[in-house]
Motif scaffolding. Structure first.
Motif, mmCIF file in Angstrom:
data_model
loop_
_atom_site.group_PDB
_atom_site.id
_atom_site.type_symbol
_atom_site.label_atom_id
_atom_site.label_comp_id
_atom_site.label_asym_id
_atom_site.label_seq_id
_atom_site.Cartn_x
_atom_site.Cartn_y
_atom_site.Cartn_z
ATOM 1 N N PHE A 124 8.299 12.908 3.802
ATOM 2 C CA PHE A 124 7.250 13.927 3.877
ATOM 3 C C PHE A 124 7.607 15.145 4.721
ATOM 4 C CE2 PHE A 124 5.087 9.736 3.544
ATOM 5 C CZ PHE A 124 4.578 9.882 2.265
ATOM 6 N N GLY A 125 8.840 15.250 5.211
ATOM 7 C CA GLY A 125 9.222 16.400 6.012
ATOM 8 C C GLY A 125 9.170 16.117 7.504
ATOM 9 N N PRO A 126 9.724 17.031 8.306
ATOM 10 C CA PRO A 126 9.845 16.805 9.756
ATOM 11 C C PRO A 126 8.514 16.569 10.457
ATOM 12 C CG PRO A 126 11.205 18.661 9.065
ATOM 13 C CD PRO A 126 10.376 18.287 7.884
ATOM 14 N N ALA A 127 7.452 17.241 10.031
ATOM 15 C CA ALA A 127 6.170 17.151 10.741
ATOM 16 C C ALA A 127 5.455 15.831 10.526
ATOM 17 C CB ALA A 127 5.250 18.296 10.311
ATOM 18 N N ALA A 128 5.946 14.986 9.630
ATOM 19 C CA ALA A 128 5.255 13.733 9.313
ATOM 20 C C ALA A 128 5.450 12.659 10.372
ATOM 21 C CB ALA A 128 5.718 13.213 7.956
ATOM 22 N N GLU A 129 6.391 12.846 11.269
ATOM 23 C CA GLU A 129 6.652 11.823 12.278
ATOM 24 C C GLU A 129 5.385 11.508 13.077
ATOM 25 O OE1 GLU A 129 7.619 8.964 14.185
ATOM 26 O OE2 GLU A 129 9.316 9.736 13.027
ATOM 27 N N GLY A 130 5.193 10.218 13.324
ATOM 28 C CA GLY A 130 4.010 9.755 14.034
ATOM 29 C C GLY A 130 2.914 9.243 13.131
ATOM 30 N N ASN A 131 3.122 9.337 11.814
ATOM 31 C CA ASN A 131 2.119 8.890 10.841
ATOM 32 C C ASN A 131 2.734 7.904 9.864
ATOM 33 O OD1 ASN A 131 1.335 11.725 11.781
ATOM 34 N ND2 ASN A 131 -0.524 11.098 10.713
ATOM 35 N N VAL A 132 1.887 7.175 9.169
ATOM 36 C CA VAL A 132 2.289 6.373 8.018
ATOM 37 C C VAL A 132 1.327 6.687 6.876
ATOM 38 C CG1 VAL A 132 3.300 4.503 9.380
ATOM 39 C CG2 VAL A 132 0.880 4.380 8.715
ATOM 40 N N ARG A 133 1.794 6.493 5.646
ATOM 41 C CA ARG A 133 0.916 6.744 4.499
ATOM 42 C C ARG A 133 0.491 5.435 3.873
ATOM 43 N NH1 ARG A 133 2.218 9.508 -1.278
ATOM 44 N NH2 ARG A 133 2.684 7.316 -1.686
ATOM 45 N N ILE A 134 -0.795 5.377 3.534
ATOM 46 C CA ILE A 134 -1.409 4.196 2.946
ATOM 47 C C ILE A 134 -2.099 4.592 1.649
ATOM 48 C CG2 ILE A 134 -3.267 2.505 3.222
ATOM 49 C CD1 ILE A 134 -2.737 2.605 6.251
ATOM 50 N N SER A 135 -1.740 3.938 0.551
ATOM 51 C CA SER A 135 -2.443 4.148 -0.716
ATOM 52 C C SER A 135 -3.568 3.132 -0.837
ATOM 53 C CB SER A 135 -1.481 4.004 -1.900
ATOM 54 O OG SER A 135 -2.196 4.033 -3.126
ATOM 55 N N TYR A 136 -4.768 3.616 -1.181
ATOM 56 C CA TYR A 136 -5.911 2.697 -1.289
ATOM 57 C C TYR A 136 -6.470 2.644 -2.713
ATOM 58 C CZ TYR A 136 -8.654 7.050 -0.599
ATOM 59 O OH TYR A 136 -9.178 8.319 -0.687
ATOM 60 N N ALA A 137 -5.642 2.884 -3.705
ATOM 61 C CA ALA A 137 -6.085 2.830 -5.098
ATOM 62 C C ALA A 137 -6.056 1.396 -5.608
ATOM 63 C CB ALA A 137 -5.213 3.729 -5.962
ATOM 64 N N THR A 138 -6.840 0.581 -4.961
ATOM 65 C CA THR A 138 -6.904 -0.830 -5.301
ATOM 66 C C THR A 138 -8.343 -1.296 -5.087
ATOM 67 O OG1 THR A 138 -5.845 -2.982 -4.904
ATOM 68 C CG2 THR A 138 -6.212 -1.569 -2.975
ATOM 69 N N LEU A 187 0.864 -1.192 0.000
ATOM 70 C CA LEU A 187 0.000 0.000 0.000
ATOM 71 C C LEU A 187 0.894 1.233 0.000
ATOM 72 C CD1 LEU A 187 -2.605 -1.176 2.687
ATOM 73 C CD2 LEU A 187 -2.626 -1.584 0.214
ATOM 74 N N THR A 188 1.883 1.237 -0.846
ATOM 75 C CA THR A 188 2.968 2.212 -0.797
ATOM 76 C C THR A 188 2.828 3.270 -1.895
ATOM 77 O OG1 THR A 188 4.267 0.564 -2.020
ATOM 78 C CG2 THR A 188 4.600 0.705 0.371
ATOM 79 N N ALA A 189 3.391 3.022 -3.058
ATOM 80 C CA ALA A 189 3.394 4.017 -4.135
ATOM 81 C C ALA A 189 1.967 4.414 -4.501
ATOM 82 C CB ALA A 189 4.114 3.476 -5.369
ATOM 83 N N ALA A 190 1.762 5.699 -4.733
ATOM 84 C CA ALA A 190 0.432 6.214 -5.067
ATOM 85 C C ALA A 190 0.140 5.989 -6.540
ATOM 86 C CB ALA A 190 0.322 7.691 -4.704
ATOM 87 N N GLU A 191 0.072 4.700 -6.904
ATOM 88 C CA GLU A 191 -0.308 4.328 -8.257
ATOM 89 C C GLU A 191 -1.396 3.272 -8.170
ATOM 90 O OE1 GLU A 191 3.208 2.786 -10.152
ATOM 91 O OE2 GLU A 191 2.798 0.750 -9.448
ATOM 92 N N PRO A 192 -2.405 3.364 -9.019
ATOM 93 C CA PRO A 192 -3.522 2.418 -8.948
ATOM 94 C C PRO A 192 -3.132 1.013 -9.385
ATOM 95 C CG PRO A 192 -4.189 4.468 -9.991
ATOM 96 C CD PRO A 192 -2.689 4.480 -9.923
ATOM 97 N N LEU A 206 -11.630 -3.158 -3.220
ATOM 98 C CA LEU A 206 -12.120 -3.236 -1.853
ATOM 99 C C LEU A 206 -11.656 -4.534 -1.198
ATOM 100 C CD1 LEU A 206 -13.824 -1.889 0.324
ATOM 101 C CD2 LEU A 206 -15.832 -3.036 -0.629
ATOM 102 N N GLY A 207 -11.594 -5.608 -1.953
ATOM 103 C CA GLY A 207 -11.151 -6.884 -1.399
ATOM 104 C C GLY A 207 -9.716 -6.838 -0.910
ATOM 105 N N VAL A 208 -8.830 -6.193 -1.673
ATOM 106 C CA VAL A 208 -7.433 -6.059 -1.239
ATOM 107 C C VAL A 208 -7.346 -5.261 0.051
ATOM 108 C CG1 VAL A 208 -5.194 -5.043 -1.824
ATOM 109 C CG2 VAL A 208 -6.453 -6.342 -3.547
ATOM 110 N N MET A 209 -8.109 -4.162 0.130
ATOM 111 C CA MET A 209 -8.058 -3.338 1.337
ATOM 112 C C MET A 209 -8.670 -4.058 2.532
ATOM 113 S SD MET A 209 -6.256 -0.826 0.493
ATOM 114 C CE MET A 209 -6.309 -0.198 2.173
#
Length: 411
Positions: free
Chosen positions: A364-378, A39-44, A380-383
């Motif tokens: 994503f820069g210093p303020a991004a700490e404490g978060n993770v990014r999830i791509s959901y361009a897939t 769920l990484t790269a923002a590609e469908p 519904l079953g995969v998610m």
């Protein structure tokens, strides 16, 4: 308007083929072994509009693969100019449109044109890594303007306070990656007025401008009537709208024809203009002319997946996730689990077999700490399967006991 039924099956579970994607998607599925859900790269995970495939196949059918002229893109500029005026309210002329081999190259070209050693560029924090990379490559220094991670709010007064005599550029990302905020017109107008008053150009990355969920509405700073009339360089492309990241087709709408000529010269010096093949341009024309029904169906699918994912993430102990107004990425806060961004990403990969992007400064820069990014361009079953795995792993760690899984498919 109701969507034709022919488009809806394009986004069901059967369209996501992990075996094929591991061969064709090196930054997402191909980057991990079988059994890992990426769920990484923002590609469908879906093929793009069939009309684009048909156009590209037609363009290569004769087997001839010539060089592309860096200057002969008049038809493409005219079509994109019409789309821009109709859909985004940016009145412009084709001579102000500069095609580029992808939005990343477009960002780099604009920054290189406007900034140099010793300059300062205001960039949002958190924000996609491309801004910082482009600023560093130009020899300038990024100045971080915070965006509230929980609300997505940008304070125009705070941004204005960061301006110094060395400020050469203000960089915006709207819709915002990774927070999913679609900035309201009042905020954009305030930033534009400040930029105009200080004679500082704006670089507005709007590559997500078509991935916006009602009732939110995208507004381009270049479409606003402002008293001071700032110079706005609008960057957008086809990768997010039509699931075509590998087509490498981006555009810059410059303030004037003169500045368009200067940007073209910058691209020529970077060698970038020669990367736009005739086949890329054929596919781009097909998407801009005929791909919109596919986009509408894609957006309808994404909204359903978004709502499911947000509800599931907020039910996991230690995680909180805002509902994005645009994009197809989520940026949940995981700090209450006791793990930082890197630790959580490593934990999910090893224990849940799900890959996410950590909210570390290099991404994503210093303020991004404490978060993770999830791509959901897939699908519904995969998610469903990915979030079942995440929920089980995190709940076991946080509560010390096993958590029941919902019914899942197998992938």
């Amino acid at each position: 308007m109701a969507l034709p039924d022919m488009y809806r099956p394009l986004f069901d579970d059967a369209q996501v083929r992990p075996g094929l994607l591991r061969r064709r998607s090196p930054l997402r599925w191909g980057a991990h072994p079988p059994g890992v859900i990426p769920l990484t790269a923002a590609e469908p995970d879906f093929p793009g509009p069939p009309v684009v495939t048909d156009a590209v196949m037609s363009a290569v059918a004769d087997g001839y693969f010539p060089y592309a002229s860096p200057t002969e893109s008049g038809e493409l500029r005219e079509v994109f100019s019409d789309v821009t005026e109709t859909r985004y309210g940016i009145g412009n002329h084709p001579d102000r449109v500069v095609p580029a081999p992808g939005t990343a190259a477009a960002l780099w070209g604009v920054v290189r044109l406007l900034c140099g050693k010793g300059d300062e560029c205001i960039v949002l924090d958190p924000v996609d890594l491309l801004f910082g990379q482009a600023v560093d490559a130009a020899g300038a220094r990024p100045v971080h303007c915070p965006v509230d991670k929980s609300t997505g709010c940008l304070d125009p007064d705070r941004l204005a306070s960061l301006i110094t005599p060395r400020t050469a550029l203000i960089c915006l990302c709207n819709p915002h990656n990774p927070l999913g905020t679609v900035f309201p017109a009042a905020v954009l107008r305030a930033v534009a007025e400040t930029a105009g008053a200080h004679r500082i150009p704006i670089l507005s990355d709007e590559v997500w401008n078509e991935i916006v969920y009602p009732p939110a509405a995208h507004v381009s700073p270049a479409s606003l009537d402002t008293e001071n009339g700032p110079r706005v360089y609008t960057v957008t492309g086809l990768s997010k709208t039509f699931a075509l990241p590998g087509l490498r087709m981006g555009f810059v709408i410059t303030p004037t024809r003169r500045e368009a000529d200067a940007l073209r010269l910058t691209f020529q010096r970077l060698g970038a203009t020669y990367s736009m093949s005739p086949f890329t341009q054929a596919g781009a024309l097909a998407a801009l002319r005929h791909g919109w029904p596919w986009k509408d169906a894609f957006l309808e699918h994404l909204q359903k997946v978004r709502d499911y994912c947000v509800d599931r993430l907020n039910a996991i102990p230690g995680m909180t996730c805002s509902r994005p107004e645009g994009t197809y990425v989520l940026f949940p806060d995981v700090s209450a689990t006791g793990m930082n961004s890197r630790a959580m990403a490593d934990f999910l990969l090893s224990r849940a077999r799900v890959a996410v992007v950590p909210g570390t400064p290099e991404w994503f820069g210093p303020a991004a700490e404490g978060n993770v990014r999830i791509s959901y361009a897939t699908s519904l079953g995969v998610m469903e399967e990915a979030l079942d795995r995440i929920a089980r792993a995190v709940e076991e760690r946080v509560t010390g006991g096993p958590a029941p899984l919902q019914a899942t498919g197998t992938r």
